[in-house]
Every structure is written in C-alpha cells, then in structure tokens.
Design an enzyme around this catalytic site. Structure first.
Site, PDB file in Angstrom:
ATOM      1  N   SER A 152       0.806  -1.334   0.030  1.00  0.00           N
ATOM      2  CA  SER A 152       0.072   0.008   0.136  1.00  0.00           C
ATOM      3  C   SER A 152       1.001   1.289  -0.127  1.00  0.00           C
ATOM      4  O   SER A 152       1.753   1.356   0.588  1.00  0.00           O
ATOM      5  CB  SER A 152      -1.030   0.124   1.135  1.00  0.00           C
ATOM      6  OG  SER A 152      -1.731   1.266   1.274  1.00  0.00           O
TER       7      SER A 152
ATOM      8  N   LYS B 230     -13.500  -4.731   3.287  1.00  0.00           N
ATOM      9  CA  LYS B 230     -14.430  -3.734   2.911  1.00  0.00           C
ATOM     10  C   LYS B 230     -15.851  -4.173   3.357  1.00  0.00           C
ATOM     11  O   LYS B 230     -16.489  -3.275   3.612  1.00  0.00           O
ATOM     12  CB  LYS B 230     -14.393  -3.242   1.583  1.00  0.00           C
ATOM     13  CG  LYS B 230     -12.990  -2.587   1.060  1.00  0.00           C
ATOM     14  CD  LYS B 230     -12.831  -2.252  -0.233  1.00  0.00           C
ATOM     15  CE  LYS B 230     -11.399  -1.444  -0.385  1.00  0.00           C
ATOM     16  NZ  LYS B 230     -11.237  -1.097  -1.612  1.00  0.00           N
TER      17      LYS B 230
ATOM     18  N   GLY C 273     -15.104  -6.243  -2.837  1.00  0.00           N
ATOM     19  CA  GLY C 273     -15.480  -5.005  -2.083  1.00  0.00           C
ATOM     20  C   GLY C 273     -15.236  -3.756  -3.093  1.00  0.00           C
ATOM     21  O   GLY C 273     -15.821  -2.718  -2.997  1.00  0.00           O
TER      22      GLY C 273
END
Ligand code: NDP
Length: 278
Positions: A14, A65, A129
């Site tokens: 990320s 999510k 998600g």
C-alpha cells in the site's frame, strides 16, 4: 497528533501512508498515517484497538471492505449501496462508514485520463469490495451499458440487483455474464479483481477489448504489469489504478480533514517516485 491508518491483508504494497503524508504536508494538516496488517479473522478487534489508541479514521483494503460496512454504526448512502466501505471515521467511539472507491475511479478516468464514460459500453470484472464500491459511481457517469462478471457469479448477480433502480434512473443497461460467456467487446474494461495480487492471469479473453478500448486495472505497481502488457499487446490503452488510489484517498482526506488536497500533483510525484525505485 491525529492518528489514521490503512488496514488490510496483504497491506505491505500500500502507498496510502505516503499519499496521506504528502496530502498533510501540502495542506498544512498535522497527522500520522500508518499501515496495519490485520489477521484475516481479526478485523473488528483491530478496529476497536485502533479506536482505543485514539485513531480518528482508517482506510480499509482487501479483504475487509464488507466487514467494515457491516460493523459501522452509521453508513453513507453510497456505502449502503455497495455494502462495502473503504473509509471509516471514528467519532465519540462510533464508526461511520463511507465509500470513496467509485468517486476515485471515475475522477481518475474522466478528469485525469480525460476519457468520457457517458454512452460507453463498460465491462466490470470483479464483485468484491472494490467492484461493489465502483459500480454506483460508474452508473452515475451514465454509460450506455455495464456488464458485470465475476468468478463467483452469484456475487455479481446480487450486486446487479442492488443497483438496478440506480441504473434505470441513469438510462444505463446492467447485465451479468459468466467470465467464459463474454462474447462481445467493450469500450472500457475494468479489472477489479485481486487476481494479480496472487500472480493470476487476466481473467477475461482479449476479444473483450474493442480497438482503442481503455483497459483499467485497479491494481498498480508491479502487480498491474501483466494486465497492462496484455492490454497494450491487444491494441487497448492501458491504465493502472494509481490515479484511482490518489483520488479515493483525496476524498477520504476530505471526509476526515475537510480539505481537498491537490491530487494531480501528488499523482505525478507518486508515479515519479515509483518509476525511480522500479
Ligand atoms: P476482495 O477480496 O473484496 O475481492 C476480490 C475480487 O477478486 C473478487 O471479485 C474475487 O472473485 C476476485 N478474484 C480474486 N482472485 C481471483 C482470480 N484468481 N481470478 C478471478 N477473480 C479473482 O478485494 P477488493 O475487491 O477489495 O480488491 C480487488 C483489487 O482491487 C485488489 O487488487 C485491490 O488492491 C484493488 N483496489 C485498488 C484500489 C485503488 O485505489 N487503486 C482501490 C480498491 C481496490 P470471487 O468473488 O470469485 O472470490
């Protein structure tokens, strides 16, 4: 200092901490944004622990999510439609869920890439998600049609049912097809699966790409390279999900801090930084 983080599994790839640190710098906000690897059965307790530490908000990524939307005490309209959330805000112990993935994707396609979605034929691959979060905003961009496909077809069918009324309002035809039953070609092919995270192949045939189609992978960095090469080799215009990442982050930053950061500058800097290290 106000605390934020991204929670996911995996989460190592990320770039959100870099992006939010840069947003904070450019807008003069004082905050710390970290990254947390969450055990697959430990999302709710990780959120409680973060709130207890004084956490003000978090981004949520694969595969949490749906859980994020389900645990919140207040859920925005767009997160309700998606039944998935990528942004949680914490106020007085309560969790508020929103979803900025779709706004991020549409902003990147229409504003950053300059590609108008209205009247186009779209293929959305994936009903996890991320797929759930982007469908509503894609419909609101008023394409002629959106075909949704997913490895587990029932998830695509449920997603379509939730969005049928919105599609009718926007004059967009919504369809669900099995991955192997896709016989037509599309102006825009969006890969919203996590297949590249595990080194998987592109889940659809190249015949889904019409000449000059926009082929968009929500993934970015080295994991998106297989899809980008596939798209280029078959005459499409490839785009990775880095712009979406920055745009959805900017919308989350706006929710948390009330300030919209300069996304195009941050996207250019991030792309440059990633090219320099690849
Ligand atoms: P989820 O785990 O919720 O869903 C995963 C999706 O990928 C499901 O549709 C799943 O199908 C499908 N999938 C997984 N493996 C394969 C495979 N080998 N072949 C075909 N389909 C597969 O993940 P998310 O939806 O949250 O995330 C999906 C991707 O989007 C991730 O790569 C994530 O990093 C990226 N993303 C990027 C963003 C950005 O800002 N650029 C924002 C959000 C996500 P099934 O239902 O059958 O399991």
């Amino acid at each position: 200092m106000d605390l934020y983080c991204v929670m996911g599994n995996p989460v190592d790839h990320s770039r959100s901490p870099w992006i939010h640190a840069r947003f904070a710098e450019l807008t003069g906000q004082l905050l710390h944004y970290g990254k947390r690897l969450i055990p697959l059965d430990g999302f709710a307790s990780a959120v409680s622990a973060f709130v207890a530490e004084g956490g003000r908000g978090c981004n949520v990524t694969v595969p949490f999510k749906f859980e994020a939307a389900a645990l919140a005490s207040q859920v925005s309209d767009r997160a309700t439609l998606a039944q998935a959330s990528n942004v949680l805000s914490f106020h007085s112990g309560a969790a508020l869920a929103d979803n900025t993935d779709g706004a991020g994707l549409v902003n990147d396609i229409q504003c950053n890439a300059g590609f108008d979605l209205s009247g186009r034929r779209l293929l959305l691959i994936g009903a996890g998600g991320a797929g759930a979060g982007v469908l509503g905003p894609l419909i609101e961009a008023r394409p002629a049609s959106i075909t949704v496909t997913n490895r587990s077809l029932h998830k695509a069918t449920q997603l379509l049912a939730r969005h049928a009324a919105l599609a009718m309002l926007n004059n967009t035809e919504l369809m669900v097809k099995e991955l192997h039953q896709l016989s037509s070609s599309f102006d825009v092919v969006i890969n919203a699966t996590a297949s590249s995270l595990s080194g998987g192949a592109v889940p659809v045939a190249a015949s889904t790409l019409s000449p000059g189609a926009l082929a968009y992978d929500l993934m970015y960095g080295s994991a998106a390279q297989g899809f980008m090469t596939w798209a280029r080799e078959h005459g499409a215009t490839p785009r990775d999900g880095l712009g979406m990442l920055v745009e959805q982050a900017a919308q989350a930053f706006m929710i948390w801090r009330g300030v919209l950061p300069p996304t195009q500058q941050v996207l250019a800097e991030l792309r440059h930084a990633m090219q320099a290290t690849s």
